[in-house]
Design a protein around this motif. Structure first.
Motif, PDB file in Angstrom:
ATOM      1  N   UNK A  60       0.838  -1.204   0.000  1.00 19.46           N
ATOM      2  CA  UNK A  60       0.000   0.000   0.000  1.00 19.46           C
ATOM      3  C   UNK A  60       0.869   1.248   0.000  1.00 19.46           C
ATOM      4  N   UNK A  61       1.879   1.244   0.852  1.00 20.48           N
ATOM      5  CA  UNK A  61       2.770   2.404   0.950  1.00 20.48           C
ATOM      6  C   UNK A  61       3.550   2.605  -0.349  1.00 20.48           C
ATOM      7  N   UNK A  96       2.040   6.801  -6.734  1.00 22.22           N
ATOM      8  CA  UNK A  96       1.008   7.766  -7.116  1.00 22.22           C
ATOM      9  C   UNK A  96       1.472   9.198  -6.822  1.00 22.22           C
ATOM     10  N   UNK A  97       2.110   9.380  -5.682  1.00 21.91           N
ATOM     11  CA  UNK A  97       2.615  10.714  -5.323  1.00 21.91           C
ATOM     12  C   UNK A  97       3.682  11.157  -6.321  1.00 21.91           C
ATOM     13  N   UNK A  98       4.548  10.246  -6.730  1.00 17.16           N
ATOM     14  CA  UNK A  98       5.593  10.580  -7.714  1.00 17.16           C
ATOM     15  C   UNK A  98       4.950  10.997  -9.037  1.00 17.16           C
ATOM     16  N   UNK A 139       3.258  15.441 -12.749  1.00 19.06           N
ATOM     17  CA  UNK A 139       2.206  16.201 -13.434  1.00 19.06           C
ATOM     18  C   UNK A 139       2.182  17.647 -12.945  1.00 19.06           C
ATOM     19  N   UNK A 140       2.332  17.826 -11.646  1.00 18.67           N
ATOM     20  CA  UNK A 140       2.326  19.165 -11.071  1.00 18.67           C
ATOM     21  C   UNK A 140       3.516  19.969 -11.587  1.00 18.67           C
TER      22      UNK A 140
END
Length: 112
Positions: free
Chosen positions: A49-50, A56-58, A63-64
């Protein structure tokens, strides 16, 4: 369902010493072990999960960064255009001041 490090034998013996019948003590031990395992499955994040969350954060960070770069480029473009227009206005104001001074000179200062 994952198993929890839960000593069912010790739990059962404790219940028996308190006067709970053998079958009931065993059933309660199994039920509590299952409930704890279910609670851990639904409330505790696993390493997988981690890892998935980190991925996903990467992706979101990339994208940001791309969007921020895009906005920076657009802002730089607008800044360049505005600077050019401001420079043109400065020249126009300067020209008008000189022209006005020339007209006023001709009007109020007689030619010799």
């Amino acid at each position: 369902m994952s198993q929890v490090a839960f000593d069912t034998l010790k739990f059962t013996e404790t219940l028996k010493q308190a006067g709970v019948p053998d079958q009931q003590a065993k059933a309660e031990a199994v039920a509590i072990q299952g409930a704890l395992g279910e609670a851990l499955n639904t409330q505790v994040a696993t390493k997988e999960d981690m890892h998935n969350l980190k991925q996903e954060i990467i992706k979101l960070d990339a994208k940001l960064d791309a969007r921020v770069d895009s906005v920076d480029a657009r802002i730089d473009n607008v800044d360049t255009r505005l600077t050019a227009k401001i420079n043109l206005v400065h020249w126009m104001i300067g020209f008008n001041i000189i022209l006005t001074m020339g007209i006023l000179w001709k009007l109020f200062i007689p030619a010799s």
